[in-house]
Design a protein around this motif. Structure first.
Motif, mmCIF file in Angstrom:
data_model
loop_
_atom_site.group_PDB
_atom_site.id
_atom_site.type_symbol
_atom_site.label_atom_id
_atom_site.label_comp_id
_atom_site.label_asym_id
_atom_site.label_seq_id
_atom_site.Cartn_x
_atom_site.Cartn_y
_atom_site.Cartn_z
ATOM 1 N N ASN A 1 -2.352 -7.561 20.447
ATOM 2 C CA ASN A 1 -1.713 -8.802 20.027
ATOM 3 C C ASN A 1 -2.726 -9.750 19.410
ATOM 4 O O ASN A 1 -2.483 -10.319 18.336
ATOM 5 C CB ASN A 1 -1.006 -9.446 21.225
ATOM 6 N N ASN B 1 -3.308 -11.491 10.824
ATOM 7 C CA ASN B 1 -2.288 -12.325 10.187
ATOM 8 C C ASN B 1 -2.896 -13.640 9.703
ATOM 9 O O ASN B 1 -2.602 -14.104 8.596
ATOM 10 C CB ASN B 1 -1.142 -12.574 11.166
ATOM 11 N N ALA C 1 5.525 -8.664 16.729
ATOM 12 C CA ALA C 1 6.705 -8.740 17.595
ATOM 13 C C ALA C 1 6.609 -7.751 18.749
ATOM 14 O O ALA C 1 6.861 -8.101 19.915
ATOM 15 C CB ALA C 1 7.971 -8.484 16.782
ATOM 16 N N SER C 2 6.218 -6.514 18.441
ATOM 17 C CA SER C 2 6.116 -5.489 19.493
ATOM 18 C C SER C 2 5.011 -5.817 20.487
ATOM 19 O O SER C 2 5.188 -5.655 21.702
ATOM 20 C CB SER C 2 5.848 -4.117 18.864
ATOM 21 N N SER C 3 3.883 -6.291 19.983
ATOM 22 C CA SER C 3 2.784 -6.600 20.902
ATOM 23 C C SER C 3 3.110 -7.812 21.769
ATOM 24 O O SER C 3 2.691 -7.882 22.922
ATOM 25 C CB SER C 3 1.463 -6.784 20.144
ATOM 26 N N ASP C 4 3.879 -8.767 21.227
ATOM 27 C CA ASP C 4 4.340 -9.901 22.049
ATOM 28 C C ASP C 4 5.173 -9.400 23.227
ATOM 29 O O ASP C 4 5.005 -9.852 24.368
ATOM 30 C CB ASP C 4 5.177 -10.883 21.219
ATOM 31 N N THR D 1 4.454 -8.024 10.850
ATOM 32 C CA THR D 1 5.528 -8.616 11.650
ATOM 33 C C THR D 1 5.987 -7.694 12.780
ATOM 34 O O THR D 1 6.091 -8.150 13.934
ATOM 35 C CB THR D 1 6.705 -9.033 10.749
ATOM 36 N N PRO D 2 6.233 -6.402 12.525
ATOM 37 C CA PRO D 2 6.644 -5.542 13.640
ATOM 38 C C PRO D 2 5.538 -5.369 14.691
ATOM 39 O O PRO D 2 5.832 -5.278 15.892
ATOM 40 C CB PRO D 2 6.963 -4.195 12.992
ATOM 41 N N ILE D 3 4.284 -5.339 14.261
ATOM 42 C CA ILE D 3 3.173 -5.213 15.217
ATOM 43 C C ILE D 3 3.087 -6.460 16.084
ATOM 44 O O ILE D 3 2.939 -6.358 17.306
ATOM 45 C CB ILE D 3 1.848 -4.955 14.479
#
Length: 169
Positions: free
Chosen positions: A28, A35, A6-9, A2-4
């Motif tokens: 991303n 995922n 969100a951060s990549s978005d 989830t953090p990857i």
């Protein structure tokens, strides 16, 4: 993940200068693929213990095919192949689990890329046959023998694993 994700978005949205923008998109895309794989494994486990839920809703097959083909275009390009959607024409709205149909199509298209050569075209089409809507993914790959086809949907069965050595679900 989830953090990857969100951060990549955020990085994809804000980074415009190359090569950073391309790297952010790769991160991303990789996180989204990972995922998706985790979700597939969870679905497989749920299916085995009988807890997988199927949510039927009205689905526009032409709309779904257009979306899936569009989403899979970068994968086609990375394999130096083309992905073509043959216009399906008039099709009825079907009652189906859109997420499951999308997942099946993505897996079929991914397999078509794996087993086709560079420069080949993978084609997706749909047609109505009596009360059914038939969706086809066609490729120029090596195909399956009749014996392999009988094993196709057996859990944990690998077809000709020594020669193919390719990952997948």
């Amino acid at each position: 993940l989830t953090p990857i994700l969100a951060s990549s978005d955020i990085l994809v949205t804000h980074l415009k200068e190359e090569p950073w923008a391309g790297m952010a998109q790769n991160i991303n895309r990789g996180a989204e693929n990972l995922n998706r794989r985790i979700d597939e494994l969870l679905d497989l486990a749920k299916g085995e213990i009988g807890t997988l839920k199927v949510w039927q809703q009205p689905v526009s097959v032409p709309g779904l095919l257009t979306q899936v083909v569009s989403e899979m275009q970068p994968t086609a390009s990375s394999h130096e192949q083309s992905l073509e959607l043959e216009p399906p024409g008039e099709l009825p709205v079907v009652m189906a689990d859109e997420a499951r149909i999308r997942q099946i199509l993505q897996n079929l298209i991914t397999n078509a890329f794996k087993f086709s050569q560079k420069g080949d075209a993978v084609k997706v089409r749909a047609r109505q046959e009596n009360d059914n809507v038939i969706i086809e993914v066609r490729d120029t790959g090596i195909g399956l023998t009749e014996e392999e086809q009988t094993k196709l949907f057996q859990p944990y069965e690998r077809l000709d694993a020594e020669q193919r050595r390719l990952g997948g679900m």
